[in-house]
Design an enzyme around this catalytic site. Structure first.
Site, PDB file in Angstrom:
ATOM      1  N   ASP A 100       0.882  -1.451  -0.207  1.00 47.85           N
ATOM      2  CA  ASP A 100       0.248  -0.211  -0.141  1.00 47.85           C
ATOM      3  C   ASP A 100       0.513   1.299  -0.007  1.00 47.85           C
ATOM      4  OD1 ASP A 100       1.408  -0.167   2.946  1.00 47.85           O
ATOM      5  OD2 ASP A 100      -0.446  -0.203   3.553  1.00 47.85           O
ATOM      6  N   HIS A 101       2.221   0.993   0.546  1.00 48.73           N
ATOM      7  CA  HIS A 101       2.620   2.236   0.391  1.00 48.73           C
ATOM      8  C   HIS A 101       3.565   3.085  -0.320  1.00 48.73           C
ATOM      9  CE1 HIS A 101       1.779   2.168   4.842  1.00 48.73           C
ATOM     10  NE2 HIS A 101       2.201   2.990   5.895  1.00 48.73           N
ATOM     11  N   ASP A 165       3.387  -1.368  11.749  1.00 44.10           N
ATOM     12  CA  ASP A 165       2.976  -0.262  11.271  1.00 44.10           C
ATOM     13  C   ASP A 165       2.007   0.670  12.474  1.00 44.10           C
ATOM     14  OD1 ASP A 165       2.515   1.713   8.389  1.00 44.10           O
ATOM     15  OD2 ASP A 165       1.165   1.866  10.051  1.00 44.10           O
ATOM     16  N   ARG A 453      -1.314  11.944  10.808  1.00 39.06           N
ATOM     17  CA  ARG A 453      -0.311  13.296  10.398  1.00 39.06           C
ATOM     18  C   ARG A 453      -0.220  14.045   9.809  1.00 39.06           C
ATOM     19  NH1 ARG A 453       3.083   7.396  12.177  1.00 39.06           N
ATOM     20  NH2 ARG A 453       2.423   7.480  14.021  1.00 39.06           N
ATOM     21  N   SER A 649       6.788   7.298  13.145  1.00 38.17           N
ATOM     22  CA  SER A 649       6.157   6.269  12.858  1.00 38.17           C
ATOM     23  C   SER A 649       6.908   4.736  13.385  1.00 38.17           C
ATOM     24  CB  SER A 649       6.696   5.874  10.946  1.00 38.17           C
ATOM     25  OG  SER A 649       7.608   4.781  10.859  1.00 38.17           O
ATOM     26  N   ARG A 651       8.677   2.735  11.086  1.00 39.59           N
ATOM     27  CA  ARG A 651      10.020   2.736  10.753  1.00 39.59           C
ATOM     28  C   ARG A 651      11.410   1.919  11.503  1.00 39.59           C
ATOM     29  NH1 ARG A 651      10.073   8.338   7.538  1.00 39.59           N
ATOM     30  NH2 ARG A 651       7.560   7.571   7.714  1.00 39.59           N
TER      31      ARG A 651
HETATM   32  C1  MIC Z   1       3.280   6.101   8.652  1.00 41.54           C
HETATM   33  O1  MIC Z   1       1.966   6.829   8.558  1.00 41.54           O
HETATM   34  O2  MIC Z   1       3.790   7.113   8.839  1.00 41.54           O
HETATM   35  C2  MIC Z   1       3.935   4.871   8.519  1.00 41.54           C
HETATM   36  C3  MIC Z   1       4.165   5.835   6.920  1.00 41.54           C
HETATM   37  O3  MIC Z   1       2.699   4.243   7.635  1.00 41.54           O
HETATM   38  C4  MIC Z   1       4.443   4.100   8.892  1.00 41.54           C
HETATM   39  C5  MIC Z   1       5.431   3.035   8.591  1.00 41.54           C
HETATM   40  C6  MIC Z   1       6.441   3.216   7.720  1.00 41.54           C
HETATM   41  O4  MIC Z   1       7.645   3.809   7.729  1.00 41.54           O
HETATM   42  O5  MIC Z   1       6.524   2.840   6.692  1.00 41.54           O
HETATM   43  C7  MIC Z   1       3.799   3.851  10.384  1.00 41.54           C
HETATM   44  O6  MIC Z   1       3.407   4.843  11.001  1.00 41.54           O
HETATM   45  O7  MIC Z   1       4.272   3.334  10.899  1.00 41.54           O
HETATM   46 FE1  SF4 Z   2      -0.695   4.919   5.031  1.00 44.51          FE
HETATM   47 FE2  SF4 Z   2       0.798   5.161   7.516  1.00 44.51          FE
HETATM   48 FE3  SF4 Z   2      -0.811   7.262   6.358  1.00 44.51          FE
HETATM   49 FE4  SF4 Z   2      -2.317   5.006   6.917  1.00 44.51          FE
HETATM   50  S1  SF4 Z   2      -1.033   6.959   8.449  1.00 44.51           S
HETATM   51  S2  SF4 Z   2      -1.910   5.492   5.151  1.00 44.51           S
HETATM   52  S3  SF4 Z   2      -0.999   3.669   6.942  1.00 44.51           S
HETATM   53  S4  SF4 Z   2       1.092   6.324   5.796  1.00 44.51           S
END
Ligand code: MIC
Ligand code: SF4
Length: 758
Positions: A100-101, A165, A453, A649, A651
């Site tokens: 999805d990302h 995630d 976010r 995140s 990550r």
């Molecule tokens: C996000 O919303 O910041 C992400 C991208 O989904 C991350 C995961 C990632 O960095 O791959 C998260 O929320 O954990």
């Molecule tokens: Fe994707 Fe993270 Fe955004 Fe949710 S918050 S849509 S998992 S990037």
């Protein structure tokens, strides 16, 4: 032998989970000597040993046995590269990967998906084959955002899962303890080890009244974020209870739980109720609803809890939904909240540009059938009055099932009729996968979204973009006015012919009357015979790189370390290892380390974010280059952080990169939970100033010793000596949250080295 992985959770798995409840809750009641919160019930029922599991919230570490693991493509690469080195034949717990990302939003769903399949083919092929080889279910690109797919297919009341995630807690909307973790934690569980974490505190949020008018589930969590702030939920499960919970749909509850990540919560949780049952039935899980009904007493708080909530919860918050107004939070942080009625004044006072350059609806947080339905109701009113969007409106459906259903039911047409563009079922602009060419970098502009976010540069890579967050209906209404300072709740908006139009509060079905249309199936089961599957990582690939183990600790204290940087103020994982264009290197540790700390505001070179001073010659260089120079010259270093360091995140790259580039310790005023755990997993010392003011003592040209490492012990402070250039030394005490097990990871070089027996 692992249980099978299909496109949905098999009923037998849920039966097995429920079978553990009576005994585990017996243990819990006996040991605690009181009735139980819902969070405690799930935790005890998943404890490795409920008769001995630690009881002290916020202090003891405990082993849990989650029912499932979920990973998304951007984090799964590193998680599975680590899993591969463990040498196991297959995963021991049902696990899935969701693509999805990595899909960039550029023109619209079909073209964007086609180009993602092309650009990311090597990574998708790796994820598909590694999943097939190790018994993992694989969801193809286009099938939806991990958390929506999990809610639709896998989440079940009273279950426990972990996911790589931070928004994994979305599944709390269906009564599941669903915790966001780094890849190394997922590797442990997939390898058959327990998930080890601190026994969470439990914060109770009592909801009275019921939602009505423009107030949406999103406004509940925006309000809670305003109360608790971005670190107020750290180390806690946020448990919602009270009559108000019943007025919120299952997907609305998921929105609230999803955004609990923004206040640092371990996860959030709603009780099982009729709304949950209706959602399970509507998504084709009637048998599961019946089973949950039969176990309903286990799937909510004990009846005594609401009579004296302070006795059971570490903190209690009371919210009257009848009085809740729609809110907007931002810019730059999700806890800066204001009711819509106050946004115009704030914009004038703070100088936010009032023209909205883009409005975005969707993300894993707010892309349910009900969300799109409420946005579409606003759109229909606009269309009837001849109004189209004044700011471009982008819609990302959360899953193929939602997309197919809103298309069938005409809701997409409603939105397109006012000028909206529909993007692929993916994260897209929420994670900087947004090809935006209407502004130049550095241009201050305002965007509004229904995402979760709004850290600087997150959506479009431009730190000067001011990003605000509201509900899907709020964002749609704002796209119509095109302005931040129109209070569409109380004031009329203007049609092109000058007529004032009062938008009515949106109403929509919570679930589709005709049931969901599953759309095109995106699930691929693992291979029956894994030996037929070859997993290829090309030696010269710039997207994927096999991992080398980190070196074990050599037994000596750290001496003569340099301070690479000292972060000032907010330092999220988006500052430490940004996403957007860097997502393409998530499977390649060397390449992604090129983004290390590039968003950080470094106290030693504040003029330009992401730079630092080479203490040897005083030159100011990008932090990744500085780290590289130090590494090449054999210089080890530490990084200093402020409050809630590593917010955001899951990550683990944000922890692996410093480790890979010779970072030995990160010392902060306070940590966000997942990031602290990730640092420990990778063998980095995660230390906290015992006296937060000591942060001020750290200077650019210090050399640093971390001493007494042979005596590391749980609860024992660690001494750090900062030798200043003027000859003075500050000896500073730091604390840590390492258990014996974490200390073993440090000694071995990483948790993975321990798992492998290195
Ligand atoms: C996000 O919303 O910041 C992400 C991208 O989904 C991350 C995961 C990632 O960095 O791959 C998260 O929320 O954990
Ligand atoms: Fe994707 Fe993270 Fe955004 Fe949710 S918050 S849509 S998992 S990037």
């Amino acid at each position: 032998m692992a249980e099978s992985v299909g496109p949905t959770t098999p009923i037998e798995l849920v039966e097995t989970a429920y079978a553990r409840y009576p005994r585990a809750l017996g243990d819990a009641r006996r040991r605690l000597g009181r009735p139980l919160t819902f969070a405690e019930k799930i935790l005890f029922a998943h404890a490795d040993d409920p008769s001995t599991v630690g009881l002290e919230r916020g202090a003891d570490y405990a082993d849990y046995r989650p029912d499932r693991v979920a990973m998304q493509d951007a984090t799964a690469q590193m998680a599975l590269l680590q899993f591969m080195t463990a040498g196991l034949p297959r995963v021991q717990v049902p696990s899935t990967v969701h693509c999805d990302h990595l899909i960039q939003a550029r023109v619209g769903a079909d073209q964007d998906l086609a180009s993602a399949l092309d650009v990311n083919s090597e990574v998708y092929e790796f994820l598909r084959t590694v999943s097939s080889r190790y018994g993992i279910g694989f969801w193809k690109p286009g099938s939806g955002i991990i958390h929506q797919v999990v809610l639709e297919q896998y989440a079940f009341p009273g279950g426990m899962m972990i996911g790589t995630d931070s928004h994994t807690p979305n599944a709390g909307g269906l009564g599941m303890v669903a915790i966001g973790v780094g890849g190394a934690d997922a590797v442990d569980v997939m390898a058959g080890w327990p998930f080890n974490t601190r026994v969470p505190k439990v914060i109770g949020v009592h909801l009275r009244g019921s939602l009505s008018g423009w107030a949406a589930p999103k406004d509940v969590i925006l309000k809670v974020a305003g109360i608790l702030t971005v670190k107020g939920g750290t180390g806690a499960i946020i448990e919602y209870f009270g009559p108000g919970t019943e007025s919120i749909s299952a997907t609305g509850k998921a929105t609230i739980c999803n955004m609990g990540a923004e206040i640092g919560a371990t996860c959030s949780l709603f009780p099982y109720d009729e709304q949950s049952a209706a959602y399970l039935k509507s998504t084709g899980r009637e048998a599961l609803a019946d089973l949950a009904d039969a176990h309903a007493a286990h799937l909510r708080i004990d009846p005594e809890v609401p009579d004296d909530p302070e006795r059971f919860y570490d903190r209690v918050i009371d919210i009257d939904l009848d009085e809740l107004e729609p809110h907007l939070v931002g810019p730059h942080t999700p806890d800066l909240d204001r009711p819509i009625s106050e946004v115009g004044r704030a914009a004038r006072e703070e100088g936010y540009p009032v023209d909205i350059s883009y409005a975005l609806v969707g993300s894993c947080t707010n892309s349910s059938y009900e969300d799109i339905g409420r946005a579409a109701h606003v759109a229909r009113q606009a269309k009837a009055a001849g109004i189209t969007v004044r700011s471009p409106l982008l819609i990302t459906p959360g899953s193929e099932q939602v997309r197919a259903t809103i298309e069938r039911d005409g809701l997409l047409d409603d939105l397109e009729a006012i000028g909206a563009t529909v993007l692929a079922n993916a994260c897209g602009p929420c994670i900087g996968q947004w090809h935006r060419d209407d502004i130049v970098k550095g241009e201050t502009n305002t965007i509004v979204s229904s995402f979760n976010r709004n850290f600087p540069a997150r959506n479009d890579g431009n730190a000067a973009t001011l990003s605000f967050i509201g509900s899907p209906e709020t964002v749609t209404a704002m796209a119509l006015t095109g302005r931040l300072d129109v209070d569409f709740v109380h004031e009329a908006i203007t049609a092109p012919d000058g007529t004032p139009v009062h938008l009515e509060a949106p109403v929509a079905d919570q679930l589709p009357a005709k049931g969901f249309d599953p759309g095109e199936s995106g699930f691929l089961p693992p291979a029956d015979d894994p030996s037929t599957v070859e997993v290829v990582v090309k030696a010269d690939s710039d997207r994927l790189e096999l991992l080398e183990p980190f070196a074990a600790w050599d037994g000596a204290d750290y001496e003569g370390l340099r301070v690479l940087m000292k972060a000032v103020g907010k330092c999220t994982t988006d500052h430490i290892s940004p996403a957007g264009p860097w997502l393409k290197y998530r499977g390649h540790l060397t390449n992604i380390s090129g983004n290390l700390f590039i968003g950080v505001n470094n106290a030693f070179s504040l003029d330009e974010a992401g730079t630092g001073v080479d203490v040897r010659d005083g030159s100011v260089v990008p932090l990744p280059d500085l780290a590289k120079r130090y590494k090449e010259d054999g210089i080890a270093w530490i990084a200093i952080g402020d409050e809630n360091y590593g917010e955001g995140s899951s990550r683990e790259h944000a922890a692996m990169e410093p480790r890979y580039m010779n970072g030995m310790a990160v010392i902060v005023r306070s940590f966000a939970r997942i990031h602290e755990a990730n640092l420990k997993k990778q063998g980095v010392l995660a230390l906290t100033f015992a006296n937060p003011d000591d942060y001020e003592r750290v200077l650019a040209d210090d050399t640093v010793d971390i001493v007494g490492l042979a005596d590391l012990a749980p609860g024992r402070p660690v001494t750090v000596r900062f030798h200043h250039a003027n000859g003075h030394t500050d000896e500073i005490l730091t604390t840590h949250t390492m258990s014996e097990e974490h200390i073993a990871w440090f000694r071995a070089g990483s948790a993975l080295n321990v798992l492998r027996g290195d």
